[in-house]
Design a protein around this motif. Structure first.
Motif, PDB file in Angstrom:
ATOM      1  N   HIS A 503       0.852  -1.183   0.000  1.00  0.00           N
ATOM      2  CA  HIS A 503       0.000   0.000   0.000  1.00  0.00           C
ATOM      3  C   HIS A 503       0.891   1.237   0.000  1.00  0.00           C
ATOM      4  N   LYS A 504       0.625   2.137  -0.947  1.00  0.00           N
ATOM      5  CA  LYS A 504       1.434   3.347  -1.066  1.00  0.00           C
ATOM      6  C   LYS A 504       0.658   4.555  -0.553  1.00  0.00           C
ATOM      7  N   PHE A 505       1.330   5.370   0.272  1.00  0.00           N
ATOM      8  CA  PHE A 505       0.762   6.612   0.769  1.00  0.00           C
ATOM      9  C   PHE A 505       1.655   7.768   0.310  1.00  0.00           C
ATOM     10  N   LYS A 506       1.046   8.713  -0.330  1.00  0.00           N
ATOM     11  CA  LYS A 506       1.788   9.870  -0.825  1.00  0.00           C
ATOM     12  C   LYS A 506       2.015  10.858   0.306  1.00  0.00           C
ATOM     13  N   LEU A 507       3.257  11.326   0.471  1.00  0.00           N
ATOM     14  CA  LEU A 507       3.603  12.309   1.496  1.00  0.00           C
ATOM     15  C   LEU A 507       3.770  13.675   0.850  1.00  0.00           C
ATOM     16  N   THR A 508       3.343  14.704   1.568  1.00  0.00           N
ATOM     17  CA  THR A 508       3.481  16.075   1.089  1.00  0.00           C
ATOM     18  C   THR A 508       4.642  16.739   1.816  1.00  0.00           C
TER      19      THR A 508
END
Length: 813
Positions: A503-508
């Motif tokens: 599962h990929k979570f995009k970081l800002t």
């Protein structure tokens, strides 16, 4: 003290467990493997005739009512009742749906599915609970009927679940300090820091340092140690931390401390067998899984406490914030001032579900004194049917607050605590697992440690796993086993029986905002965080299918790229090292290194310059195996692992092994130098935990926690005696290899008169007394701080055997 309940005034509380942290307003916009259980339920062929709710489709839409299966629909021989609810499961196969619609076999199972709203989430949870409650009742009924027919009814295996209580969260207060530092000395000119996987992406540990101070959580306290000049090292602050503090971050005069609290109520359910069994230490706490070969990344099963301190005055840390979460810590990363924490929450449960009729409970408690079973088969069926109806009613009456994670946040502003607490209030952008393997929640919780602003969170329904992060993305990799799943990611479950979903979570950057970006699946079982690496948007992941001594074991390297459909495999290198499994992985730009083992250590050098066509460029076979590979420079590896004694069909692991490898020519890797330490039973935390591995390239120094065993006849026999326990320090150069400078002792060596058990541990279970080390240097001198859980020894490298001073980390008895 201000207390807010219900809809919180900050983004975190309104949608803490939604995928995007958005505002809350007054309107409505506010992981040796054991196999895997779970998976959504296919038609099991029970003979019950009860109907199911009508109106279900393959779309995940608004729920209507609870949407559970028709009463008694799956209890053998029961009368069955009419369908329940309009937004529920479809047709007569009421049990076919889990939290979302029944999945199809195939790789699409890895994708997470968006639901509509809280009503929908509640309906899906109830569907899963209803299905599982019926399964347990059916199993107990069949067991009882089998006993009646075989004349063996005096047997009882109870199955019970209860609800999870998220109430009773308490808050803390500010901590105190000790005497002030004696002077404002200039710090060390050079010093080592935490050994992290990705430059710029910090990892939590129980000790941190800068050029002047050591920050450590030990003996239940946050302790700050004035460490420079080295000979004057002393503790200057000691603050009690509620629970068991175990990790921290330090940045810009802020310290973030993680602590474990009480065990999480798992509803009385027995532990699932879809992950490795937890390794429990003597104090009852689960040991952290770091290397991953025979453990899984499942957390310690305790509630999580996160405390943020202002440490501008090092002698008087001030508590700024305390956040208590009803889930367990899995892993975390810090990028600048933003801290991202991965937490896992209890499996979904509801209280007051019953799985054995009261009459049978009474009979089983005294069955050895009863001549014959007092009930007919029809009477037994009716008992279970009544329980099924009772359980369905209990599930139907449950509210969303019975299931969702809880949180309490206390901020100390001007010395006054402001408390905000609550459960989930909005389910917009909530995602669930299609494979149905997760009955709990997995959340990525983010906050800015430099401020007391809102907390953001991204949550999915699923299981915990290994965590890898780059500077703009975080990945959670979860192990799965086909033998315990009803749907599978690959058509051929015979040859591909292990998989890893990612599962990929995009970081800002510089922001707490995170976003679920997509999921994918790769063949095989991931080892640990080093099995993953990202470059130019491509995720490279190495995994083993099977485990030694399985003759069919082999490994695979997959390359995944994000598309509109999630993470898709765009390149694959399969059947790496048949009959062997992976013991370590490291990536360096366009090159990957994989170490496998059965009898020898084949180091595979893989060219990834074309991510769609990875290829093995070189191979090096040497005795033993590396458990950790460190990037010494762009063309050299510094490896640590175990030597091995080849005895034909297998090999015995022996003493610890260090090597420097030249990989400048991808097709011709070479051993430049090597060092063997001790015999079988010697161990080091650095072999299975990279945070304990301290390579200080500025001074060509290497420090390793070490327990050295000597003697013994070899083979499967452990060393006779422990000759050293402490910290070993080497000078390591490409020209001269390993030069032993000496060791800092922390325990007296064993003798014939005081022989203990220091040499009888398995290779994945280190017992080194020393856990970490720090180098600090002036222009003319080098010092090393050897850190155990009870003591820090400070030594000049010119005389390691005689520390300059010591700092006690525990209160004297």
């Amino acid at each position: 003290m201000k207390t807010v309940r219900g809809c919180m005034t900050i983004a975190a509380w309104a949608v803490l467990y939604a995928v995007q942290a958005v505002g809350c307003s007054n309107d409505d916009n506010a992981g040796s493997p054991q196999g895997e259980s779970g998976g959504t339920i296919a038609n099991q062929g029970e003979s019950g005739s009860g109907g199911a709710g009508s109106g279900g489709t393959e779309e995940v839409g608004p729920a209507g009512t609870s949407g559970v299966a028709g009463t008694n629909s799956r209890i053998e021989g029961s009368s069955g009742a009419s369908g329940a609810g309009t937004g529920g499961v479809s047709g007569s196969n009421a049990g076919d749906e889990g939290i979302i619609e029944a999945p199809v076999t195939g790789k699409s199972l890895s994708a997470l599915k968006k639901v509509i709203n809280c009503d929908d989430v509640l309906a899906k949870i109830k569907q899963r609970l209803s299905q599982e409650a019926e399964e347990k009742l059916q199993a107990n009924l069949e067991q009882t009927l089998t006993g009646i027919r075989n004349g063996n009814t005096c047997r009882y295996w109870g199955i019970a679940d209860a609800g999870v209580d998220y109430t009773g969260l308490s808050n803390g207060g500010a901590g105190g300090g000790a005497a002030a530092p004696s002077s404002e000395e200039q710090g060390a000119s050079e010093y080592s820091t935490t050994n992290v996987q990705v430059v710029g992406v910090d990892e939590a540990d129980f000790v941190k340092n800068d050029d002047n101070y050591i920050y450590i959580v030990a003996d239940g306290k946050l302790q700050i140690i004035d460490a420079w000049p080295a000979s004057q090292t002393k503790t200057i602050a000691s603050v009690e931390v509620r629970g068991t503090p175990n990790k921290l971050y330090v940045e810009n005069n802020r310290a973030v401390v993680y602590a474990s609290l009480d065990l999480i109520d798992q509803g009385g359910s027995t532990p699932r067998d879809d992950i490795y069994m937890p390794i429990v230490s003597d104090d009852g706490y689960q040991k952290e899984c770091t290397h991953g070969y025979n453990c899984d990344f499942s957390g310690d099963g305790r509630k999580l406490l996160i405390r943020t301190y202002d440490i501008s005055d090092k002698t008087k840390p001030v508590l700024l914030r305390e956040t208590e979460i009803s889930g367990s810590y899995i892993n975390s990363r810090r990028i600048g001032d933003i801290v991202h924490t991965v937490a896992t929450f209890p499996e979904i449960a509801v209280s007051d579900l019953v799985y054995w009729p009261e009459e049978l409970e009474s009979y089983y408690s005294n069955c050895w004194n009863v001549d014959e079973f007092p009930y007919t088969e029809d009477e037994v069926r009716d008992m279970f049917a009544e329980l099924d109806e009772q359980n369905q009613k209990t599930i139907d009456e449950a509210t969303i607050a019975n299931f969702l994670p809880g949180i309490k946040d206390t901020r100390y502003i001007g010395g006054t605590p402001t408390v905000e607490e609550g459960l989930l209030n909005s389910c917009d952008n909530f995602y669930v697992s299609q494979e149905g393997d997760g009955r709990g929640f997995l959340s990525l919780i983010s906050f800015d440690m430099s401020a007391l602003g809102e907390i953001g969170a991204t949550t999915v329904v699923g299981k915990p796993g290994a965590v890898y992060a780059s500077d703009d993305a975080l990945y959670v990799a979860v192990r799965h086993y086909s033998s315990m799943m009803r749907g599978w990611y690959f058509e051929d479950s015979e040859s591909i029986d292990e998989a890893t979903t990612i599962h990929k979570f995009k970081l800002t950057p510089d922001d707490i905002k995170t976003l679920y970006a997509g999921s994918g699946v790769a063949k095989g079982r991931i080892l640990n965080q080093f099995s993953m690496d990202e470059k130019d948007g491509y995720l490279r992941i190495a995994a083993s299918n099977g485990q030694v001594p399985n003759p069919n074991v082999h490994s695979t390297l997959s390359v995944l790229k994000q598309t509109d459909d999630g993470l898709q495999v765009v390149g694959i290198l399969d059947d790496i090292a048949p009959t062997e499994d992976i013991r370590s992985v490291r990536f360096n730009g366009d090159v990957g290194f994989i170490v496998t083992f059965k009898k020898t250590d084949p180091l595979f050098v893989i060219d990834l310059s074309d991510p769609t066509a990875p290829v093995i460029k070189g191979e090096l076979k040497v005795p033993g195996y590396a458990t950790y590979m460190h990037l010494m420079d762009k063309t050299h590896l510094l490896t640590m692992g175990y030597n091995a004694d080849d005895v034909g069909s297998f090999a015995w692991f022996q003493g610890l092994q260090l090597r420097v490898l030249d990989v400048s020519q991808l097709d011709d890797p070479k051993v430049l130098s090597e060092e063997t330490i001790g015999t079988r039973g010697s161990s080091s935390d650095a072999a299975t935990n990279h945070l304990a591995f301290n390579y200080f390239p500025q001074r060509d120094l290497l420090a390793l926690p070490m327990t050295i065993c000597e003697g013994g006849p070899g083979g499967g026999t452990y060393g006779d005696i422990m000759t050293f326990s402490g910290l070993l320090v080497y000078r390591v150069t490409l020209q001269d290899g390993f030069e032993l400078i000496g060791g800092v002792p922390h325990e007296a060596p064993e003798t014939a008169s005081n022989y203990g058990s220091g040499c009888s541990n398995w290779w994945t279970d280190s017992n080194s007394k020393v856990k970490r080390s720090i180098f600090m240097s002036s222009e003319s001198e080098d010092f090393v701080y050897s850190i155990a859980l009870d003591l820090i020894n400070v030594s000049n490298l010119t005389d390691l055997e005689h520390p300059l001073t010591s700092v006690e980390l525990t209160d004297s008895p």
